[in-house]
Design an enzyme around this catalytic site. Structure first.
Site, PDB file in Angstrom:
ATOM      1  N   ARG A 160       0.865  -1.182   0.000  1.00 28.59           N
ATOM      2  CA  ARG A 160       0.000   0.000   0.000  1.00 28.59           C
ATOM      3  C   ARG A 160       0.897   1.226   0.000  1.00 28.59           C
ATOM      4  NH1 ARG A 160      -4.069  -0.864   4.924  1.00 28.59           N
ATOM      5  NH2 ARG A 160      -4.825   1.207   4.344  1.00 28.59           N
ATOM      6  N   HIS A 161       0.340   2.369  -0.354  1.00 27.57           N
ATOM      7  CA  HIS A 161       1.039   3.652  -0.246  1.00 27.57           C
ATOM      8  C   HIS A 161       1.454   3.882   1.210  1.00 27.57           C
ATOM      9  CE1 HIS A 161      -2.657   4.881   1.713  1.00 27.57           C
ATOM     10  NE2 HIS A 161      -3.286   4.226   0.740  1.00 27.57           N
ATOM     11  N   HIS A 167      -3.691   0.340  -2.944  1.00 24.43           N
ATOM     12  CA  HIS A 167      -4.510   0.693  -1.780  1.00 24.43           C
ATOM     13  C   HIS A 167      -5.068  -0.594  -1.175  1.00 24.43           C
ATOM     14  CE1 HIS A 167      -4.648   4.892  -3.359  1.00 24.43           C
ATOM     15  NE2 HIS A 167      -4.543   4.245  -4.514  1.00 24.43           N
ATOM     16  N   GLU A 196      -8.301   3.428  -5.435  1.00 22.42           N
ATOM     17  CA  GLU A 196      -8.963   2.710  -4.336  1.00 22.42           C
ATOM     18  C   GLU A 196     -10.464   2.545  -4.589  1.00 22.42           C
ATOM     19  OE1 GLU A 196      -8.938   0.564  -2.505  1.00 22.42           O
ATOM     20  OE2 GLU A 196      -8.584   1.013  -0.399  1.00 22.42           O
ATOM     21  N   ASN A 242      -5.527   8.430   6.474  1.00 24.17           N
ATOM     22  CA  ASN A 242      -5.292   7.231   7.298  1.00 24.17           C
ATOM     23  C   ASN A 242      -5.083   7.653   8.746  1.00 24.17           C
ATOM     24  OD1 ASN A 242      -3.247   5.718   4.717  1.00 24.17           O
ATOM     25  ND2 ASN A 242      -5.370   5.222   5.259  1.00 24.17           N
ATOM     26  N   ARG A 271      -1.418   9.687  -3.068  1.00 27.03           N
ATOM     27  CA  ARG A 271      -0.697   8.924  -2.043  1.00 27.03           C
ATOM     28  C   ARG A 271       0.162   7.787  -2.619  1.00 27.03           C
ATOM     29  NH1 ARG A 271      -6.249   8.304  -1.626  1.00 27.03           N
ATOM     30  NH2 ARG A 271      -7.180   6.304  -1.085  1.00 27.03           N
TER      31      ARG A 271
HETATM   32  O1  F6P Z   1      -8.934   3.210   5.005  1.00 27.32           O
HETATM   33  C1  F6P Z   1      -8.142   3.109   3.890  1.00 27.32           C
HETATM   34  C2  F6P Z   1      -8.890   2.512   2.724  1.00 27.32           C
HETATM   35  O2  F6P Z   1      -8.001   2.356   1.674  1.00 27.32           O
HETATM   36  C3  F6P Z   1     -10.136   3.292   2.266  1.00 27.32           C
HETATM   37  O3  F6P Z   1      -9.883   4.316   1.332  1.00 27.32           O
HETATM   38  C4  F6P Z   1     -11.029   2.206   1.721  1.00 27.32           C
HETATM   39  O4  F6P Z   1     -12.392   2.604   1.645  1.00 27.32           O
HETATM   40  C5  F6P Z   1     -10.772   1.116   2.725  1.00 27.32           C
HETATM   41  O5  F6P Z   1      -9.416   1.200   3.086  1.00 27.32           O
HETATM   42  C6  F6P Z   1     -11.047  -0.264   2.168  1.00 27.32           C
HETATM   43  O6  F6P Z   1     -11.032  -1.220   3.221  1.00 27.32           O
HETATM   44  P1  F6P Z   1     -12.405  -1.862   3.749  1.00 27.32           P
HETATM   45  O7  F6P Z   1     -13.032  -2.466   2.549  1.00 27.32           O
HETATM   46  O8  F6P Z   1     -11.969  -2.876   4.775  1.00 27.32           O
HETATM   47  O9  F6P Z   1     -13.282  -0.768   4.330  1.00 27.32           O
END
Ligand code: F6P
Length: 394
Positions: free
Chosen positions: A209-210, A347, A281, A216, A261
């Site tokens: 990941r970045h 991501h 993402e 975050n 990012r």
């Molecule tokens: O929180 C970081 C992130 O990359 C968000 O931008 C994204 O919505 C999420 O993680 C995805 O993870 P999950 O599907 O577990 O919510």
């Protein structure tokens, strides 16, 4: 599958199985060699495969029938695509498969792997067959000789697929040429798309990941934030890591999303970078820039629905993981075309979806995979799979 031994049938069959599974088709492979070893043991030298060996011929037919019985039983239960990974190099054997398909009301599609380049065949023998249980206690050079004799037996009766009525695809010289006949359905089209891109190069992939973003740090989803100071420090560590990894990683091509990012994370690497919009993402739609606790408070029904089925749940005006897999297809196909090793900086959600393809994880499990920040996931090619190592860079 159709084709002489050591042409890469199992390699291609496994790729097809992996791709279709990832796309959500319930797919299973039935390998005739595995059935032979399970039913008759593994100590068969080339004479067993001689078409003039009546006893061997009968035994091989029994093995073929057993694998087909299981394949059709599985299709009848809950399977969608059964891949019969065997040589099927004679018309008689293929007629048997067609007859069973008609009986069971199943649509057949033959995939013939053709490759006459000696170096490729030799590499296949030395790279895969020598590790087969068939040659567990045989000296390597003796095993290579025996395998060539086995190939000659099949060659003596080989009838390539002709221009007749059946649905077939011929995958020639590692994808340099494809011949497609009556392969029009949705699944056949997906297979064709994969084969048009499949070059059969085994290479290493690193996923990360970045670095930590400002969002975050605040616990917010999505958006297009910059890296936090911790994230910038990770970018520096990643660059050092790449430099000390040696040739393979320094020769890697780097893929990022279009978001700040990931682009900032590779700024220091000084290597070729390709950006893919498809690697952006997951789009959380109306939930973008919110925290999980805000979503739970303000949109409790949405929060509960996602918890109940994270794979299929689609954010309002956004995406689901299932959507993400569809969106990632060009990335997976570009991966199959690429000959160089790869570093993918992405991501959380999008890497879960890509990793599910690389590691052959059932797609429904992908929303729950652990892809932590500041950790490089190294995937090195084995004969058919990838060996994984996780390297925390904190
Ligand atoms: O929180 C970081 C992130 O990359 C968000 O931008 C994204 O919505 C999420 O993680 C995805 O993870 P999950 O599907 O577990 O919510």
């Amino acid at each position: 599958m159709v084709g002489l031994p050591a042409r890469g049938k199992t390699f291609v069959a496994r790729k097809v199985a992996r791709y279709l599974t990832w796309l959500g088709h319930h797919t299973r492979l039935f390998n005739a060699g595995d059935y032979r070893r399970a039913m008759l043991g593994s100590m068969h030298n080339h004479e067993f495969f001689d078409p003039n060996n009546a006893e061997g011929k009968m035994a091989r037919l029994a093995v073929a029938q057993a694998a087909l019985d299981d394949l059709f039983a599985w299709l009848r239960k809950d399977g969608e695509v059964g891949i019969y990974d065997a040589t099927n190099t004679t018309r008689a054997r293929r007629d048997l498969v067609i007859a069973r398909c008609i009986e069971e009301n199943v649509q057949p599609l033959f995939l013939e792997i053709i490759c006459d380049e000696d170096s490729v065949i030799e590499a296949n023998i030395r790279g895969t067959k020598l590790f087969s249980p068939d040659y567990a206690n045989v000296a390597p050079e003796e095993a290579v000789r025996d395998f060539h004799a086995r190939i000659s037996h099949y060659q003596s009766t080989y009838e390539p697929i002709g221009p007749d009525d059946t649905s077939y695809i011929k995958y020639i010289d590692k994808g340099r040429q494809l011949v497609i006949n009556r392969a029009g359905g949705d699944i056949a089209q997906s297979i064709v798309r994969l084969l048009m891109n499949l070059r059969g190069v085994r290479k290493s992939v690193w996923l990360t990941r970045h670095g930590e973003s400002v969002y975050n740090g605040l616990g917010l989803l999505g958006g297009d934030p910059e890296l936090s100071p911790k994230g910038l420090a990770f970018a520096k560590r990643l660059s050092r890591f790449v430099k000390i990894q040696g040739e393979t990683m320094r020769d890697a091509v780097v893929w990022t999303s279009t978001l700040k990012r990931t682009v900032q994370t590779v700024n220091e690497l000084g290597v070729e970078v390709v950006t893919f919009r498809e690697l952006d993402e997951i789009n959380a739609g109306l939930c973008e820039a919110k925290s999980y606790s805000e979503i739970e408070r303000e949109m409790p029904d949405e929060f509960a629905a996602r918890k109940a089925d994270k794979y299929r749940y689609r954010y309002p005006r956004g995406e689901s993981y299932q959507d993400l897999i569809r969106r990632l297809q060009p990335v997976v196909l570009a991966f199959e075309r690429e000959a160089r090793p790869l570093l993918v900086v992405g991501h959380q959600a999008v890497l879960r979806a890509f990793y599910a393809y690389l590691a052959a994880t059932p797609p429904e499990q992908c929303p729950h995979l652990s892809i932590p920040l500041h950790t490089v996931i190294e995937l090195k090619p084995k004969i058919y799979d990838m060996a994984e190592r996780r390297i925390p860079l904190d």
